[in-house]
Scaffold this motif. Structure first.
Motif, short mmCIF file in Angstrom:
data_model
loop_
_atom_site.label_atom_id
_atom_site.label_comp_id
_atom_site.label_asym_id
_atom_site.label_seq_id
_atom_site.Cartn_x
_atom_site.Cartn_y
_atom_site.Cartn_z
N GLY A 1 0.82 -1.19 0.00
CA GLY A 1 0.00 0.00 0.00
C GLY A 1 0.86 1.24 0.00
O GLY A 1 2.01 1.25 0.43
N LYS A 2 0.31 2.35 -0.50
CA LYS A 2 1.01 3.64 -0.49
C LYS A 2 0.85 4.26 0.88
O LYS A 2 -0.25 4.37 1.40
CB LYS A 2 0.43 4.55 -1.57
N VAL A 3 1.96 4.71 1.49
CA VAL A 3 1.88 5.28 2.83
C VAL A 3 1.16 6.62 2.79
O VAL A 3 1.24 7.37 1.82
CB VAL A 3 3.28 5.43 3.46
N VAL A 4 0.48 6.92 3.89
CA VAL A 4 -0.32 8.13 4.00
C VAL A 4 0.15 8.93 5.21
O VAL A 4 0.28 8.37 6.31
CB VAL A 4 -1.82 7.79 4.15
N ASP A 5 0.40 10.22 5.04
CA ASP A 5 0.82 11.08 6.13
C ASP A 5 -0.37 11.84 6.70
O ASP A 5 -1.36 12.10 6.00
CB ASP A 5 1.88 12.08 5.67
N GLY A 6 -0.28 12.22 7.99
CA GLY A 6 -1.28 13.07 8.61
C GLY A 6 -2.55 12.36 9.03
O GLY A 6 -3.53 13.01 9.41
N ALA A 7 -2.56 11.02 9.01
CA ALA A 7 -3.78 10.26 9.32
C ALA A 7 -3.89 9.96 10.81
O ALA A 7 -2.95 10.14 11.57
CB ALA A 7 -3.80 8.97 8.50
N THR A 8 -5.09 9.49 11.20
CA THR A 8 -5.34 9.03 12.57
C THR A 8 -5.44 7.52 12.59
O THR A 8 -6.15 6.93 11.77
CB THR A 8 -6.63 9.64 13.14
N PHE A 9 -4.72 6.90 13.49
CA PHE A 9 -4.72 5.44 13.66
C PHE A 9 -5.63 5.11 14.84
O PHE A 9 -5.40 5.56 15.96
CB PHE A 9 -3.29 4.96 13.92
N SER A 10 -6.68 4.33 14.59
CA SER A 10 -7.63 3.95 15.65
C SER A 10 -7.46 2.48 16.00
O SER A 10 -7.43 1.62 15.12
CB SER A 10 -9.08 4.20 15.19
N MET A 11 -7.35 2.21 17.30
CA MET A 11 -7.12 0.85 17.77
C MET A 11 -8.04 0.53 18.93
O MET A 11 -8.31 1.40 19.77
CB MET A 11 -5.66 0.69 18.21
N ALA A 12 -8.55 -0.69 19.00
CA ALA A 12 -9.45 -1.11 20.07
C ALA A 12 -8.68 -1.59 21.28
O ALA A 12 -7.71 -2.35 21.16
CB ALA A 12 -10.37 -2.22 19.57
N LEU A 13 -9.11 -1.12 22.47
CA LEU A 13 -8.66 -1.68 23.75
C LEU A 13 -9.81 -2.50 24.30
O LEU A 13 -10.96 -2.06 24.25
CB LEU A 13 -8.29 -0.57 24.74
N ASN A 14 -9.52 -3.66 24.88
CA ASN A 14 -10.60 -4.53 25.34
C ASN A 14 -11.16 -4.13 26.70
O ASN A 14 -12.17 -4.65 27.14
CB ASN A 14 -10.14 -5.99 25.38
N SER A 15 -10.49 -3.20 27.39
CA SER A 15 -11.00 -2.70 28.67
C SER A 15 -10.34 -1.36 28.96
O SER A 15 -9.30 -1.03 28.38
CB SER A 15 -10.70 -3.69 29.82
N ASP A 16 -10.95 -0.60 29.86
CA ASP A 16 -10.36 0.68 30.22
C ASP A 16 -9.09 0.44 31.04
O ASP A 16 -9.09 -0.39 31.95
CB ASP A 16 -11.35 1.52 31.02
N PRO A 17 -8.01 1.16 30.78
CA PRO A 17 -6.75 0.93 31.49
C PRO A 17 -6.75 1.40 32.94
O PRO A 17 -5.91 0.98 33.73
CB PRO A 17 -5.73 1.71 30.66
N ARG B 1 2.51 2.19 10.00
CA ARG B 1 2.51 2.87 8.72
C ARG B 1 1.07 2.88 8.20
O ARG B 1 0.48 1.82 7.94
CB ARG B 1 3.41 2.16 7.70
N MET B 2 0.52 4.08 8.06
CA MET B 2 -0.81 4.21 7.48
C MET B 2 -0.70 4.04 5.97
O MET B 2 0.18 4.61 5.33
CB MET B 2 -1.40 5.57 7.82
N VAL B 3 -1.59 3.22 5.38
CA VAL B 3 -1.52 2.93 3.95
C VAL B 3 -2.88 3.15 3.31
O VAL B 3 -3.92 3.03 3.94
CB VAL B 3 -1.05 1.48 3.70
N SER B 4 -2.84 3.47 2.03
CA SER B 4 -4.07 3.71 1.28
C SER B 4 -4.66 2.40 0.81
O SER B 4 -3.96 1.39 0.73
CB SER B 4 -3.77 4.61 0.08
#
Length: 536
Positions: free
Chosen positions: A42-58, A533-536
Motif C-alpha cells: 500500500g502507499k503510505v499516507v501522512d497526517g492520518a489518525t490510527f484507531s485501535m481497540a482496547l478490550n478494557s479501560d486501562p 505505517r498508514m496505507v491507502s
C-alpha cells in the motif's frame, strides 16, 4: 495471604487483548504480517489518525504503577525505556546508545538531545531516579521483581547511569526494556500520571475519556526510538486514538467497516476477519491458566484439594471450548516470543484427568460427600469462589460453566463470577475474595514471573496467590547463578514443580491475532508506535 492495598490493583496483564505480564508483560510478542496490506503493497499516507481497540479501560495510567496490558500499550506511546528488544529478541538502543553488563553492575550511556513532551531535557540523573523509584519495594511498583530486581539502585555521572543489582539477574537487559522512564514533573507528582502522561515517547496524551477513548498526538523532533526510530518517518500517524471496546464482535464489525485500524481477537470473529484478507500479526500466548489461592482462609490452601480440583478438570476439552478448536496444549510458562528458554515444563507434570481418583483423594483428605452431593469436612462445606474474565466472550463463559460442572461432580460447590479485566484484577489484588482464578500471564523470560510465583504476598509483593513452593525457589536460585540461557534447565524444572504441586496449571495456548486495516505495524509485547505505517 494478607489483603493488598488499593495501590496494587491491576498490576499484571491478563491475556485478553494483549500480552499480558508482556506481567502481556512487555516484550512478549514478535510479529509477522500477512494479508492484503502486508509489506509494501500500500502507499503510505501522512497526517492520518490510527484507531485501535482496547478490550478494557486501562484505569490509572501511571506506567510504573501497573503492568496491565492496556497500561503497557499506553506507556509504549508516551514513554521510552533505556533499551528495547527487537522482534528476534536482540537488545537494541532506545534512550541509551550503549550499555555494558558486568556482574551485578549495568552501565548505560544515554543519547544526547532527549526531550520530554513538555520540551524539558531528560537526563541520566532522571533515569537513575526512575530506577531508584521502581527498585524500592516501599513504592510497590508491580514492575519490581518482574522487570527490575527489588533493591536495585542507580546513580548517574554525566550522560551515564549505573545500576547496581542486589543479586544475579541473568536477563536484566530484557527487563530494562520493559521499564518506562518518567520525566521529572511526573516523578515529582505521581498523582498527575493517573490521567495524563509525562514521558519522552513518540506520542503525548491529548485527551483522556475513561471507558471511551484516549487520543495521542505525534511529537516532532523525536529521534531516539527503538534502534533510532524517528517520528519524521513517512506514514506514521499524526494521531492515535485508543478506543475502549469491550465486545469483540463490536470491534470486529468496526474493523470490517473501516472505523478501526487495529484490534486483537481470540474468539470466533477471527474467521470473518481472516476471510476479509486483512493484514494480521500473530502472537504465541497462554490463554488458559488456573491459579489457586493459597491463603489460609481458602480451601485451595490444601494441596490435596488443589490436586483433586486439577484432576477433575478435563483440560483438553476446556481447551477446545475456550479456543474454538484453535488452541494447543501448554508447554511452558514463558511462551511469548522472543522466548528466552525453550522447552516443555508442563505436559509431563500436568495431573491426568481422573474424576474417580480425584474423589478418592478428597475422601482420604476427610472431605465426605453429604446427601446434597457436596463434600464437608469438620462441618465445613467444600465451596470455592471461581473468577474468570468476561473478555473471552461466550467461549470463556462456556468453558467456565463446563469447569464448574466438572467440579460439581467432584462434590464441590462453585460460586462462579465473570468480571471484566480491571475489576477481576482489583478483586484478586485488593480483596482476596477468590479461591480459583483464570489469570493467564504472558512473558518471554521465566525470571519475569518470580515475584508472582514466590516471595512476599500482596501488598508487600506481587505473589497474589501466596505461593510457597520450596522446590521452585531452589531451582530458581540455581538458574539465577548461571548466565542467560545456560540456566534454562533449572528454570524449566522450577516451572514443573509449580504444576506438580497444582500451584498454577497452564492448560491452553493459542495464537492471538491482531488485525490491521489501512495500516501495518509490528508487535513486540504491545503494538509498537514507531512501526505503524498508514496505507491507502
Amino acid at each position: 495471604m494478607r489483603r493488598p492495598t488499593a495501590h496494587r490493583r491491576r498490576n499484571l496483564g491478563l491475556l485478553a487483548g494483549g500480552c499480558a505480564v508482556t506481567v502481556a508483560i512487555a516484550g512478549c510478542s514478535s510479529s509477522s504480517g500477512s494479508g492484503e496490506n502486508a509489506g509494501k503493497s500500500g502507499k503510505v499516507v501522512d497526517g492520518a489518525t490510527f484507531s485501535m481497540a482496547l478490550n478494557s479501560d486501562p484505569g490509572n495510567l501511571d506506567p510504573q504503577g501497573s503492568a496491565a496490558n492496556n497500561v503497557l500499550q499506553i506507556a509504549a506511546l508516551a514513554y521510552d525505556s533505556l533499551v528495547s528488544t527487537s522482534a528476534k529478541g536482540r537488545i537494541q538502543p532506545q534512550l541509551a546508545s550503549k550499555w555494558k553488563v558486568s556482574g551485578r553492575t549495568v552501565s548505560l550511556t544515554l543519547n544526547s538531545g532527549i526531550t520530554c513532551s513538555d520540551g524539558s531535557a531528560f537526563t541520566a540523573a532522571q533515569a537513575a531516579d526512575n530506577i531508584n523509584y521502581v527498585g524500592n519495594p516501599k513504592n510497590k511498583s508491580p514492575l519490581v521483581g518482574a522487570f527490575l530486581p527489588a533493591g536495585a539502585t542507580a546513580k548517574s555521572a554525566g550522560s551515564t547511569v549505573t545500576i547496581t543489582l542486589p543479586g544475579p539477574a541473568p536477563f536484566i537487559l530484557n527487563g530494562l526494556a520493559s521499564v518506562p522512564m518518567v520525566c521529572a514533573k511526573g516523578m515529582a507528582n505521581r498523582k498527575s500520571l493517573a490521567k495524563s502522561t509525562d514521558g519522552t515517547g513518540p506520542y503525548q496524551l491529548d485527551r483522556a475519556q475513561p471507558n471511551s477513548s484516549y487520543v495521542f498526538s505525534k511529537r516532532s523532533g523525536y529521534t531516539w526510538g527503538p534502534a533510532g526510530a524517528k517520528t519524521a518517518t513517512s506514514g506514521m500517524p499524526a494521531k492515535i486514538d485508543l478506543k475502549v471496546i469491550t465486545n469483540e464482535t463490536t470491534a470486529a464489525n468496526l474493523m470490517l467497516s473501516g472505523q478501526l485500524n487495529a484490534g486483537t481477537f481470540i474468539g470466533p470473529d477471527i474467521t470473518r476477519l481472516q476471510a476479509a484478507k486483512l493484514y494480521s500479526v500473530s502472537t504465541a500466548t497462554i490463554i488458559g491458566e488456573t491459579w489457586y489461592n493459597h491463603a489460609a482462609s481458602s480451601p485451595t490452601s490444601d494441596p490435596k484439594v488443589r490436586q483433586a480440583l486439577s484432576m477433575a478438570t478435563d483440560n483438553k476439552q476446556l481447551q477446545k471450548v475456550l479456543t474454538s478448536g484453535r488452541g494447543s496444549g501448554p508447554t511452558s510458562f514463558a511462551v511469548a516470543p522472543p522466548v528466552a528458554c525453550r522447552g516443555n515444563s508442563v505436559s509431563a507434570a500436568l495431573p491426568k484427568f481422573d474424576l474417580a481418583k480425584a474423589k478418592s483423594l478428597l475422601e482420604a483428605d476427610g472431605w465426605v460427600a453429604g446427601s446434597d452431593g457436596y463434600r464437608r469436612k469438620g462441618g465445613k462445606q467444600l465451596s470455592v469462589r471461581f473468577l474468570y474474565s468476561t473478555t473471552f466472550g461466550t467461549a470463556g463463559s462456556s468453558a467456565a460453566e463446563l469447569t464448574a460442572a466438572q467440579w460439581k461432580k467432584l462434590g464441590v460447590k462453585v460460586s462462579m463470577k465473570g468480571q471484566e479485566t480491571t475489576t477481576l484484577l482489583s478483586t484478586i489484588f485488593s480483596t482476596g475474595n477468590w479461591d480459583i482464578g483464570w489469570v493467564p500471564l504472558n512473558v518471554n523470560s521465566p525470571d519475569q514471573l518470580i515475584g508472582f510465583m514466590s516471595g512476599p504476598s500482596a501488598p508487600k509483593g506481587n505473589n497474589f496467590a501466596g505461593i510457597d513452593n520450596a522446590t521452585y525457589r531452589a531451582e530458581v536460585a540455581k538458574a539465577q547463578s548461571m548466565s542467560g540461557a545456560a540456566g534454562c534447565k533449572h528454570w524449566l524444572s522450577a516451572e514443573s514443580s509449580l504444576v506438580k504441586a497444582a500451584d498454577v496449571i497452564p492448560w491452553a495456548n493459542q495464537k492471538r491475532l491482531t488485525f490491521g486495516k489501512g495500516a501495518t505495524f509490528e508487535l513486540i509485547g504491545v503494538l509498537q508506535p514507531t512501526s505503524i505505517r498508514m496505507v491507502s
